[in-house]
Design a protein around this motif. Structure first.
Motif, short mmCIF file in Angstrom:
data_model
loop_
_atom_site.label_atom_id
_atom_site.label_comp_id
_atom_site.label_asym_id
_atom_site.label_seq_id
_atom_site.Cartn_x
_atom_site.Cartn_y
_atom_site.Cartn_z
N ASN A 381 0.97 -1.31 0.01
CA ASN A 381 0.07 0.22 0.04
C ASN A 381 0.75 1.10 0.05
N ASP A 382 0.69 2.10 -1.00
CA ASP A 382 1.30 3.41 -1.03
C ASP A 382 0.64 4.42 0.08
N LEU A 383 -0.55 4.24 0.01
CA LEU A 383 -1.33 5.04 0.95
C LEU A 383 -2.50 4.29 1.67
N HIS A 384 -2.33 4.47 3.02
CA HIS A 384 -3.48 3.90 4.22
C HIS A 384 -4.19 4.92 4.79
N ALA A 385 -5.38 4.85 4.61
CA ALA A 385 -5.90 6.25 5.24
C ALA A 385 -7.34 5.48 6.24
N SER A 386 -7.61 6.32 7.17
CA SER A 386 -8.63 5.91 8.08
C SER A 386 -9.35 7.09 8.53
N ASN A 387 -10.67 6.93 8.90
CA ASN A 387 -11.51 7.99 9.16
C ASN A 387 -12.28 7.60 10.54
N VAL A 388 -12.04 8.18 11.60
CA VAL A 388 -12.72 7.47 12.74
C VAL A 388 -13.40 8.55 13.62
N PRO A 389 -14.98 8.37 13.58
CA PRO A 389 -15.78 9.62 14.21
C PRO A 389 -15.28 9.83 15.73
N GLY A 390 -15.19 11.14 15.79
CA GLY A 390 -14.68 11.41 17.30
C GLY A 390 -15.65 11.63 18.31
N LEU A 391 -15.27 11.81 19.42
CA LEU A 391 -16.07 11.89 20.70
C LEU A 391 -17.02 13.10 20.55
N GLN A 392 -18.21 13.04 21.00
CA GLN A 392 -19.15 14.25 20.74
C GLN A 392 -19.15 15.02 22.16
N GLY A 393 -19.12 16.31 21.85
CA GLY A 393 -19.44 17.16 23.42
C GLY A 393 -17.80 17.49 23.87
N ASP A 394 -17.86 18.07 25.05
CA ASP A 394 -16.41 18.38 25.82
C ASP A 394 -16.08 17.25 26.74
N HIS A 395 -14.92 17.12 26.73
CA HIS A 395 -14.14 16.12 27.45
C HIS A 395 -13.06 16.57 28.19
N TYR A 396 -12.64 16.06 29.54
CA TYR A 396 -11.67 16.38 30.34
C TYR A 396 -11.01 15.25 30.75
N LEU A 397 -9.50 15.30 31.08
CA LEU A 397 -8.66 14.69 31.35
C LEU A 397 -7.96 14.95 32.53
N ARG A 401 -9.11 20.42 29.68
CA ARG A 401 -10.06 19.95 28.44
C ARG A 401 -9.33 19.60 27.47
N VAL A 402 -10.03 18.63 26.57
CA VAL A 402 -9.51 17.84 25.40
C VAL A 402 -9.84 18.90 24.18
N GLU A 403 -8.68 19.81 23.80
CA GLU A 403 -8.90 20.45 22.55
C GLU A 403 -8.82 19.99 21.20
N ARG A 404 -7.81 19.02 20.90
CA ARG A 404 -7.60 18.39 19.74
C ARG A 404 -7.41 16.81 20.09
N PHE A 405 -7.82 15.80 19.04
CA PHE A 405 -7.31 14.59 19.09
C PHE A 405 -7.13 13.98 17.92
N TYR A 406 -5.78 13.59 17.94
CA TYR A 406 -5.12 12.93 16.77
C TYR A 406 -4.96 11.58 17.04
N GLY A 407 -5.06 10.55 15.75
CA GLY A 407 -5.14 9.36 15.93
C GLY A 407 -4.00 8.96 14.79
N TYR A 408 -3.09 7.84 15.42
CA TYR A 408 -1.98 7.34 14.60
C TYR A 408 -2.20 5.60 14.57
N GLY A 409 -2.00 5.27 13.37
CA GLY A 409 -2.05 3.76 13.38
C GLY A 409 -0.89 3.07 12.90
N PRO A 410 -0.94 1.66 12.73
CA PRO A 410 0.33 1.13 12.03
C PRO A 410 0.42 1.20 10.51
N LEU A 411 1.58 1.38 10.04
CA LEU A 411 1.57 1.43 8.90
C LEU A 411 1.68 0.15 8.00
N GLY A 412 2.09 -1.01 8.77
CA GLY A 412 1.91 -2.20 8.03
C GLY A 412 2.89 -2.48 7.04
N GLY A 413 4.18 -1.74 6.91
CA GLY A 413 5.15 -1.85 5.90
C GLY A 413 4.42 -0.83 4.78
#
Length: 469
Positions: A381-397, A401-413
């Motif tokens: 695969n030259d390109l692997h793309a993923s689209n994940v629906p985020g959490l709704q509303g405000d959330h706190y850790l 407060r959570v301002e941004r949410f970035y996801g990273y997954g395995p390239l699988g080679g």
């Protein structure tokens, strides 16, 4: 959880074992930008509670004796949050470039397979008193939607709230399973499966006799679909992206979500179609500006969720679709249209869950052999793309407060994996690049931003994408 230990499903077993090939390591990471630095005591308490409410975070993997069977989840007797939860301070005047460099190293570091396969990192020292929290776990724990389900139980809806604690849950009181006990449990489970399969095949045979022509037609359609799904996409791999290595570069891009959605609508597509069109546009620009030939299409992969509303929380319930991504198309609206057509076609394939079909066989093989057989499905695969629906509303850790949410997954080679997570008014784009494939990563990231700009220009507005680092 069963006192005997919960068995990994076949897909998770394959992901766990194919890491005998370092290029096929399967970490997944969620990165939350926070508006403040969480209180250390509250953060530790949140993780204590998280281990209680999300069973997987308190379990490790045990392999059956002699490797006969599939791995099982069992209590982690060495659970120690001092190992799993870490803190890091950016250097003075450090910002997103330094943050992403550190995150890349954290992401690439292998997880300790003798412990529960997850780690968390809090990075302090971002401008304006902000911080970033990264939760890394093995993909065998769960898929992208499962991560969201787990985080929804860990994060709080108000700044002053935290996940409530309580007595030590039953799944943490269960004695850990030994490899011998795992082997015995495997033998019992296999015996039960054989008995059930005999009954199922008998029932299926009776149904086939009652409706032989409809059954034969369904089999024929599935076999035809299987041939299409197993065949490589009708696209040539890019010579510019041909090299592969073990070093990854992570980056983040913010895209105005409302304008991206409006652009998708203007072209008659979905947000996912517009997202893919932006990625392929960025690829085209990167080839042009590098002075390299622009392939008509590149091999592209995209996970498809098989999760149902009544499925248990967590786990992995995904298939992978591969197709020829129309990279050379310069008409942006036409590119969105072509992507919509090809993605709709692969989603409807009866054999789309080819991973689920072959995982039971691959999962019983030695890891090295499974890696040899499964690797080509992702390494091409030259390109692997993923689209994940985020959490709704405000959330706190822990009060932040959570301002941004970035996801990273395995390239699988593969050459890259780029993930969109919607968070409020922002489409947060997590970019993972193989640095051998993208020798000029800075040039590519600018091309990626310009690819999103191309798509956003389909809709009115002035909001533009921003490269964070």
């Amino acid at each position: 959880m069963d006192a005997a230990g919960e068995e990994m499903n076949a897909f998770e077993t394959v992901m766990w074992r194919i890491e005998s090939d370092p290029a096929l390591r399967t970490p997944a990471m969620a990165c939350l930008e926070l508006d403040a630095v969480p209180d250390p005591g509250r953060l530790a308490a949140v993780h204590e509670a998280a281990v209680a409410v999300v069973p997987r975070l308190g379990q490790r993997v045990v392999e059956p004796a002699l490797g006969l069977g599939v791995p099982r989840w069992t209590t982690d007797p060495a659970m120690d949050l001092r190992f799993h939860l870490r803190r890091h301070q950016l250097p003075a005047r450090g910002g997103w470039p330094e943050l992403m460099e550190g995150l890349s190293q954290f992401y690439m570091s292998p997880l300790d397979r003798a412990r529960s396969p997850w780690e968390a990192l809090l990075v302090e020292g971002l401008p304006r008193g902000r911080a970033l929290y990264a939760l890394k776990m093995h993909h065998a724990v769960t898929d992208g939607l499962g991560v969201m389900q787990h985080l929804a139980r860990i994060l709080a809806p108000e700044r002053q709230d935290d996940v409530p604690g309580g007595p030590r849950p039953a799944h943490l009181q269960t004695p850990p399973m030994s490899p011998y006990e795992a082997l015995v449990a495997q033998a019992r489970a296999d015996l039960g499966r054989v008995t059930g399969e005999v009954g199922r095949l008998g029932s299926a045979g009776l149904r086939s006799l009652a409706a032989p022509f409809s059954t034969a037609g369904a089999v024929s359609r599935y076999v035809s679909s299987l041939g299409r799904v197993l065949a490589p996409p009708a696209a040539e791999n890019s010579a510019l992206l041909a090299e592969r290595g073990l070093t990854l570069r992570l980056a983040a891009v913010d895209v105005p979500f409302d304008r991206l959605r409006a652009a998708a609508k203007a072209a008659g597509g979905s947000v996912n179609d517009a997202f893919l069109a932006a990625l392929l546009g960025g690829y085209r620009l990167f080839h042009e500006r590098s002075g390299a030939p622009v392939p008509e299409a590149v091999p592209t992969a995209m996970p498809i969720s098989l999760r149902r509303s009544d499925d248990p929380e967590g786990g992995n319930r995904i298939a992978s679709a591969r197709f020829a991504g129309p990279m050379a198309e310069t008409d942006v609206a036409r590119r969105v249209e072509r992507i919509r057509a090809v993605v709709s076609e692969v989603r409807e394939e009866p054999a789309v869950d080819v991973i689920g079909l072959f995982s039971p066989l691959l999962g019983r093989m030695p890891g090295a052999l499974a890696a040899i057989l499964a690797g080509p499905m992702t390494k091409g695969n030259d390109l692997h793309a993923s689209n994940v629906p985020g959490l709704q509303g405000d959330h706190y850790l822990a009060g932040a407060r959570v301002e941004r949410f970035y996801g990273y997954g395995p390239l699988g080679g593969g050459a890259s994996l780029i993930t969109l997570v919607s968070h409020g008014s922002t489409a947060c784009i997590g970019v993972g690049l193989d640095t051998a494939a993208f020798a000029d990563g800075d040039l590519y990231l600018q091309c990626l931003v310009d690819g999103f700009t191309e798509v956003l220009d389909l809709a009115p507005g002035t909001a533009t994408p921003t490269l964070r680092g």
